[in-house]
Design a protein around this motif. Structure first.
Motif, short mmCIF file in Angstrom:
data_model
loop_
_atom_site.label_atom_id
_atom_site.label_comp_id
_atom_site.label_asym_id
_atom_site.label_seq_id
_atom_site.Cartn_x
_atom_site.Cartn_y
_atom_site.Cartn_z
N THR A 149 56.76 21.14 82.05
CA THR A 149 56.32 22.48 82.47
C THR A 149 56.32 23.43 81.26
OG1 THR A 149 57.45 21.98 84.53
CG2 THR A 149 56.56 24.18 84.31
N THR A 150 57.30 23.28 80.39
CA THR A 150 57.35 24.13 79.19
C THR A 150 56.13 23.85 78.30
OG1 THR A 150 59.73 23.98 79.31
CG2 THR A 150 58.81 24.82 77.25
N LEU A 151 55.81 22.56 78.13
CA LEU A 151 54.64 22.23 77.31
C LEU A 151 53.37 22.78 77.95
CD1 LEU A 151 55.42 18.52 76.28
CD2 LEU A 151 55.74 20.59 74.90
N ARG A 152 53.28 22.70 79.26
CA ARG A 152 52.10 23.22 79.96
C ARG A 152 52.00 24.74 79.78
NH1 ARG A 152 47.29 23.34 80.62
NH2 ARG A 152 46.46 24.17 82.56
N ILE A 153 53.13 25.41 79.82
CA ILE A 153 53.10 26.87 79.58
C ILE A 153 52.61 27.14 78.16
CG2 ILE A 153 54.59 28.91 79.30
CD1 ILE A 153 56.14 27.94 81.79
N GLY A 154 53.07 26.33 77.21
CA GLY A 154 52.58 26.47 75.83
C GLY A 154 51.06 26.28 75.76
N GLU A 155 50.55 25.30 76.49
CA GLU A 155 49.09 25.10 76.51
C GLU A 155 48.38 26.34 77.04
OE1 GLU A 155 49.27 20.23 77.28
OE2 GLU A 155 48.48 21.53 78.84
N LEU A 210 49.40 29.37 77.01
CA LEU A 210 49.58 30.58 76.19
C LEU A 210 48.99 30.43 74.78
CD1 LEU A 210 53.21 31.64 77.23
CD2 LEU A 210 51.00 32.40 78.16
N ALA A 211 48.39 29.27 74.52
CA ALA A 211 47.90 29.02 73.15
C ALA A 211 46.95 30.11 72.65
CB ALA A 211 47.22 27.65 73.09
N ARG A 224 50.74 18.53 75.65
CA ARG A 224 50.75 18.68 74.18
C ARG A 224 51.70 19.80 73.74
NH1 ARG A 224 44.52 19.63 73.76
NH2 ARG A 224 45.04 20.52 75.79
N MET A 225 52.15 19.66 72.52
CA MET A 225 53.01 20.70 71.94
C MET A 225 52.12 21.80 71.36
SD MET A 225 55.82 18.22 70.04
CE MET A 225 54.68 17.34 68.98
N LEU A 226 52.65 23.00 71.29
CA LEU A 226 51.93 24.11 70.67
C LEU A 226 52.57 24.37 69.30
CD1 LEU A 226 49.91 26.49 70.74
CD2 LEU A 226 51.66 27.82 71.98
N ALA A 286 48.78 32.83 66.66
CA ALA A 286 49.16 31.48 66.21
C ALA A 286 50.51 31.49 65.51
CB ALA A 286 48.08 30.94 65.27
N GLY A 287 51.38 30.59 65.92
CA GLY A 287 52.67 30.41 65.25
C GLY A 287 53.79 31.29 65.79
N VAL A 288 53.45 32.28 66.58
CA VAL A 288 54.51 33.18 67.10
C VAL A 288 55.35 32.45 68.15
CG1 VAL A 288 54.91 35.29 68.44
CG2 VAL A 288 53.29 35.30 66.53
N LEU A 289 54.67 31.66 68.99
CA LEU A 289 55.38 30.83 69.99
C LEU A 289 54.97 29.39 69.74
CD1 LEU A 289 56.89 30.25 72.70
CD2 LEU A 289 54.71 30.70 73.85
N ASN A 290 55.96 28.53 69.55
CA ASN A 290 55.70 27.10 69.34
C ASN A 290 56.55 26.33 70.33
OD1 ASN A 290 54.27 27.26 66.46
ND2 ASN A 290 56.01 28.65 66.48
#
Ligand code: NAD
Length: 483
Positions: A190-196, A198-199, A12-14, A204-208
């Motif tokens: 892998t980038t999306l997984r890192i976003g998950e 770091l959610a 998923r996207m953050l 909120a909103g600092v890293l998307n």
């Protein structure tokens, strides 16, 4: 990578602190990207293909978050970066397997890449950065403030998807910006997984994170909410990114292609230097912007160097990065594979002699074994183009002035290496090479503390080091005249 209707995204996207795959309430009509394992050509996951509304949501969330994040102290931002680093470090193994599966690189290299993501954030958390410097004189008190820009778009290629994302995230956040990171459609997982992961670590909103097909990059770079584009990719795309940025006068940092020379002087210890130059050429199967792509060897040692270099190329183990002992994985995607195979065929067709003609095996996977070309003409395609694959020309030279001229005879100017026991001579030669970094007697490896950027068509601006952080700021001077 193809865009199809249906299967559920695996990642998923953050966006604004929420993990998002579907738009609205219609998860059964998602657009997704199929992500292919380049070693097996099997689909290994599905990434969301962001809609315009999701892109807008990501930029708006980043903009809203900016209003608060910009007011935080540098120390508060350091703490968030350090927390991100430890979260990622706690998941190295899981992330490394995913990275190998989607990118192709050997698992040991994937582990290093994930650890380097964490190291990069930690290094920025520890950097001696200050956003407010005060100078007092008898007549004036002057403050030079470093003001964050707003929302940064971090655009990342497929060769080092994770470590390059860190190079976008760390300076942007330390300077008080917020960011929308867009991985390549070939390697989004892998980038999306890192976003998950770091959610809950980043406000909120600092890293998307957003993923999408070929149209997402231009949609992101043209978005009026973006104040800076931190781009890594090819020179051709970099030109398009700069044109997009012009519309909104967004700032750009462009880290682009290269055709980097390695220069081997006659006094080297071949036992030590040959393997080092070999890995400077072939790490990540040559899919590295700063890989040595033209190896100039002094004629006194050319034959001995070439023999040992070719032996390494013949014996290095190529295969699926998840298998033990594999040192080189496949090319990352079919288009790159075809480009490299085409260049090897063109080189053979031109009559150039190959010291090693690497196998191009049948069957699944985009595998090309290392190929070494013996002293081709300076104007041949294998010398003038960026192959971005496991094929490298060795080129004979006699005198230093001649090799400097040939090394500089390129539109690119990213980096280079010089190899010699005589440090003084090596340094003198290095200073004459028109590139952003010259590594002397060491492999080409950027570090977070030193500015890195290309000359000529290899880029604009720098990343890393304090200079890289400052490129994420505007300068404001407050000058007070004393009464
Ligand atoms: P690419 O230029 O095709 O794509 C890079 C990124 O840009 C991808 O995320 C892609 O989706 C996106 N993109 C594509 N078109 C776009 C557009 N019009 N507007 C905005 N974004 C767009 O590069 P690639 O094939 O993924 O990567 C290989 C290239 O990257 C090589 O040339 C290599 O030398 C270069 N590279 C440079 C550095 C460096 O630091 N200088 C580092 C790694 C790779």
């Amino acid at each position: 990578m193809t865009s199809v209707i249906h299967p559920e995204p695996t990642h998923r996207m953050l966006i604004g602190g929420r993990l998002v795959s579907a738009e609205g309430d219609a998860p059964d009509v998602l657009n997704v990207l199929d992500v292919v394992n380049p070693a097996t050509e099997e689909i290994v996951g599905h990434a969301p293909d962001a809609t315009d509304a999701q892109l807008d949501a990501a930029v708006s969330a980043a903009r809203r978050a900016f209003e608060t994040w910009r007011t935080t102290s540098v120390d508060e931002r350091r703490a968030v970066l350090a927390a991100c680093a430890s979260t990622v470090r706690a998941h190295v193994e899981e992330l490394a397997v995913l990275l190998t599966t989607e990118q192709g690189k050997p698992l040991a290299d994937a582990r290093i890449e994930i650890a380097t993501f964490a190291d990069w954030l930690d290094a920025h958390a520890a950097m001696a950065y200050t956003d407010d410097e005060v100078t007092e004189t008898a007549t004036h008190r002057v403050r030079v403030r470093r003001v964050p820009l707003g929302v940064v778009a971090g655009i990342v290629p497929w060769n080092y998807p994770v470590v390059i994302a860190a190079k976008k995230i760390a300076p942007a956040l330390l300077a008080g910006n917020t960011i929308v990171v867009k991985p390549s459609p070939f390697t989004p997982l892998t980038t999306l997984r890192i976003g998950e992961l770091l959610a809950d670590v980043v406000p909120a909103g600092v890293l998307n994170t957003i993923s999408g097909g070929d149209s997402l990059g231009p949609r992101l770079t043209e978005h009026p909410g973006i104040r800076k584009i931190a781009f890594v990719g090819s020179t051709a795309t970099g030109r398009r990114v700069m044109a997009s940025a012009a519309r909104n006068l967004a700032r750009v940092t462009l880290e682009l292609g290269g055709n980097d020379p390695a220069i081997v002087l006659p006094d080297v210890d071949l036992d030590e230097v040959v393997p080092r130059v070999f890995w400077t050429c072939f790490a990540n199967s040559g899919q590295l912007c700063i890989a040595a792509k033209r190896v100039y060897v002094h004629e006194d040692v050319y034959d001995a160097f070439a023999e040992r270099f070719a032996e390494l190329a013949r014996t290095v183990k190529v295969g699926n990065g998840l298998e033990d002992g594999v040192r080189l994985g496949p090319l990352q995607n079919r288009a790159q594979y075809e480009k490299v195979v085409g260049l090897i065929k063109e080189t053979v067709g031109s009559g150039a002699r190959l010291l090693v003609e690497g196998a191009i095996p049948d069957g699944p996977g985009y595998f090309v074994h290392p190929t070494v070309v013996d002293d081709p003409a300076d104007d041949s395609a294998i010398v003038t183009r960026e192959p971005f694959g496991p094929v490298v020309p060795l080129l004979r030279f006699r005198d230093v002035d001649d090799v400097v001229r040939r090394a500089n005879d390129s539109e690119y100017g990213l980096s280079g290496t010089v190899w010699s026991r005589d440090i003084g001579a090596a340094e003198e030669l290095a200073a004459r090479i028109e590139v952003g970094t010259v590594w002397i007697n060491q492999e080409a490896i950027p570090t977070p503390d030193l500015p890195f950027g290309g000359h000529k068509a290899s880029g604009i601006g720098v990343e890393n080091g304090l200079e890289g952080v400052l490129e994420h700021t505007d300068t404001q001077v407050l000058s007070v005249r004393r009464a």
